[in-house]
Design an enzyme around this catalytic site. Structure first.
Site, mmCIF file in Angstrom:
data_model
loop_
_atom_site.group_PDB
_atom_site.id
_atom_site.type_symbol
_atom_site.label_atom_id
_atom_site.label_comp_id
_atom_site.label_asym_id
_atom_site.label_seq_id
_atom_site.Cartn_x
_atom_site.Cartn_y
_atom_site.Cartn_z
ATOM 1 C CE LYS A 1 -3.809 2.052 2.665
ATOM 2 N NZ LYS A 1 -4.577 1.962 3.938
ATOM 3 C CB SER B 1 -7.945 3.802 2.880
ATOM 4 O OG SER B 1 -7.029 3.263 3.825
ATOM 5 C CB SER C 1 -7.924 0.952 5.893
ATOM 6 O OG SER C 1 -8.635 2.143 5.727
#
Ligand code: GLN
Length: 488
Positions: free
Chosen positions: A75, A150, A174
Site C-alpha cells: 500500500k 482505504s 482499512s
C-alpha cells in the site's frame, strides 16, 4: 491459486525461478491495471533486481524463508526507499523516501520481491478508494463497484492475482473492509504488534500495518515475517511473536466464540446477515461453542472514531507545509503563511481537508473537553466492553461490513453513509485489538466477509479459527476472473 505458500514450494523445488514469476506478475499487472487502477507505481526494474537476488539465494539454498522470491505489493502509505510513495495524495505525488519502513526492511531480509505500490484513499481516509487523488480502484468482482478502502488497491491487486499478497494499513477498518469486499483475507494485528516506523501517519494511536492475502496460511506467515519489536517505534511491543503457522491446525473444538447482539441491527443487509449466520452454524459444526454477548457501547464507536482519528490526523498532517518535502505551491506568495496556505489548498483533496478542519475544531480550546476528552473517555468504555466480553469468550464473530461492495458514487454525497461502512471494524482499532476478515460467502456474486476479533496479542487464536473455517468452506478458492473484463 498462487498463494505465498504454494509459490514458495515451487520456487524452492526449482520448478520456477523468481525472475520468471516476477515477469509473469509484471505482465499481468500491465494487462489488468489499466482497468483496475490498483497500482500507482510498478517498480519493474527494481522488482527484477530483487528477483535475481532471490534466485541466487534459492540456488545457494541460503537462508530461505517462505517469502524468498515471492512477489508482494505494498500500500502506498508505507515508505519504500527509492520507490515513489504518494499516500494517494497530490501533495506527495513525487515523494521519493530516503529509507525503507521496518516492514519493508523485514520483507527484503526475508527475500521478498517488491512489485510496486498500490492505490489508496488519500492518506488512508476513506472506505471506497473514491478519495484517491489518482482515480478510484475498481473491484475485480465487478468493475462498476468500489473495492472498499482505504486499502482498495492492495485488496484488488490480491483478488485479481496481480501479486501473491500485499501489505495494507488499518486505522478504522482499512485492511478488513476492502478484504471483505474483494473476497480475500485481511488481518489487522494488535496495536503495537507490527512496527509503524515508515508507515505515514494518519491517526497514530489507531494505525497498524497488516497482511492482505489469498488465504489464512499466507496471513499467518506474512504476519510472522513483519511482526515484532522495533527500537525505531516506541509503540512497538517488545513481546515474542508466536509461530502463527504452527498454531493454525489446532482446530476450534472447545473454543468459545461470542456474537455481539449490537452488530445485528438496522443497516446490516439481510443477505449479508444470512451469510454470517450460516458461518456461525459452520463454526458450531466444527466444535466451537457459540454464544450471544453484548458490547453495549457499540453505537458510540463511529462518532468516537470520527473525533479521535481526525484530531490525530490534523496534527500529523501539519507537516505537509511545502517546506520540507512534497508539493510546494504559491512560490510567488508574499508570505510564508500564504505559501503554506496555497500548498495545502492545492495539495490536499476534499476529504483530507474536511478531516483536518474537523480535527482542528475538536482540539481547539473550548471544544477540547466537550469533544476530544469525551471521545477518549468513550474509547475507554468501548475497550472495557471487549475486555469484559473476553472473560467469557476466546474470540468475537461479526460481519466485517454491513453490505457488499457498493457502486461508485453511491455514498460520496453523504459522508455519514460512507463512515457507516466501517461500523463493524472501527471498535477493534479504538480498543487496540486484533481483527481478521475472511471470505464467508457471496451475495449476487459479490464477496462477503466475516470478522473475528481477538484478545490483545492473540492473533494466533484468530488465525486458527479463521483457518478451521476456511478449510471447511469453498469461498477462498473462488476467483473473480469473469469480473475483470466487465466494462466499467
Ligand atoms: N474508512 C475509515 C476512515 O475513513 C478507516 C480508514 C482506515 O482504516 N485507514 O477513516
Amino acid at each position: 491459486m498462487k498463494t505465498i505458500h504454494a509459490l514458495a514450494k515451487r520456487l524452492q523445488a526449482g520448478e520456477v525461478t523468481s525472475a520468471a514469476l516476477t515477469e509473469q506478475y509484471l505482465a499481468r499487472i500491465a494487462e489488468l491495471n489499466p482497468a483496475l487502477n490498483a497500482y500507482l507505481t510498478v517498480a519493474g526494474d527494481l522488482a527484477m533486481a530483487d528477483a535475481r537476488t532471490a534466485d541466487d539465494r534459492l540456488r545457494r539454498r541460503a537462508d530461505l524463508t517462505p517469502l524468498t522470491g515471492v512477489p508482494i505489493a505494498i500500500k502506498d502509505v508505507i515508505v519504500t526507499k527509492g520507490i515513489r510513495t504518494t499516500c494517494g495524495s497530490k501533495i506527495l505525488a513525487d515523494y521519493l523516501p530516503p529509507y525503507d519502513a521496518t516492514v519493508i526492511a523485514r520483507l527484503r531480509a526475508a527475500g521478498a520481491v517488491i512489485l510496486g505500490k498500490c492505490n489508496m484513499d488519500e492518506f488512508a481516509m476513506g472506505s471506497s478508494n473514491e478519495h484517491s487523488a489518482f482515480g478510484p480502484v475498481k473491484n475485480p468482482w465487478d468493475t462498476s463497484r468500489i473495492p472498499g478502502g482505504s486499502s482498495g488497491g492492495p485488496a484488488a491487486a490480491v483478488a485479481a492475482d496481480c501479486c501473491a499478497a500485499a501489505l495494507g494499513s488499518d486505522t478504522g477498518g482499512s485492511i478488513r473492509q476492502p478484504a471483505s469486499h474483494c473476497g480475500i483475507v485481511g488481518c489487522k494485528p494488535t496495536y503495537g504488534r507490527v512496527s509503524r516506523y515508515g508507515l505515514v501517519a494518519f491517526a497514530s494511536s489507531l494505525d497498524q500495518i497488516g497482511p492482505m492475502t489469498k488465504d489464512v496460511r499466507d496471513a499467518a506467515l506474512l504476519l510472522e515475517a513483519i511482526a515484532g519489536f522495533d527500537p525505531n517505534d516506541s509503540t512497538a511491543l517488545n513481546v515474542p511473536v508466536p509461530s502463527y503457522q504452527t498454531e493454525l491446525e489446532r482446530g476450534v473444538r472447545g473454543l468459545k466464540i461470542g456474537v455481539p447482539k449490537e452488530y445485528f441491527v438496522g443497516g446490516l443487509d439481510p443477505e449479508v446477515a444470512a451469510c454470517i449466520r450460516s458461518a456461525i452454524d459452520t463454526m458450531k459444526a466444527l466444535g466451537a461453542e457459540v454464544s450471544d454477548i453484548s458490547l453495549p457501547h457499540t453505537e458510540y464507536a463511529v462518532p468516537c472514531y470520527y473525533i479521535i482519528a481526525p484530531a490525530e490526523a490534523s496534527a500529523n498532517l501539519a507537516r505537509y507545509d511545502g517546506v520540507r518535502f512534497g508539493l510546494r505551491a504559491g512560490n510567488g506568495a508574499v508570505s510564508l503563511k500564504a505559501m503554506y496556505g496555497a500548498t495545502r489548498t492545492d495539495g490536499f483533496g476534499p476529504e483530507v481537508t474536511l478531516r483536518i478542519l474537523l480535527g482542528t475544531y475538536v482540539l481547539s480550546s473550548g471544544y477540547y473537553d466537550a469533544y476530544y476528552r469525551k471521545a477518549q473517555q468513550v474509547r475507554t468504555l468501548i475497550k472495557q466492553d471487549f475486555l469484559t466480553a473476553f472473560n467469557a469468550v476466546d474470540a468475537i464473530l461479526t460481519p466485517t461490513a454491513p453490505t457488499t461492495a457498493f457502486r461508485f458514487g453511491e455514498k460520496t454525497a453523504d459522508p455519514l453513509q460512507m463512515y457507516l461502512s466501517d461500523i463493524y471494524t472501527i471498535s477493534c482499532n479504538l480498543a487496540g485489538l486484533p481483527g481478521v476478515s475472511i471470505p464467508c460467502g457471496f451475495v449476487n456474486r459479490l464477496p462477503v466477509g466475516l470478522q473475528l476479533i481477538g484478545r490483545p496479542l492473540d492473533e494466533a487464536t484468530l488465525l486458527r479459527i479463521a483457518y478451521a473455517y476456511e478449510q471447511a468452506t469453498p469461498w477462498h478458492t473462488q476467483q473473480p476472473e469473469a469480473g475483470i473484463s466487465q466494462p466499467s
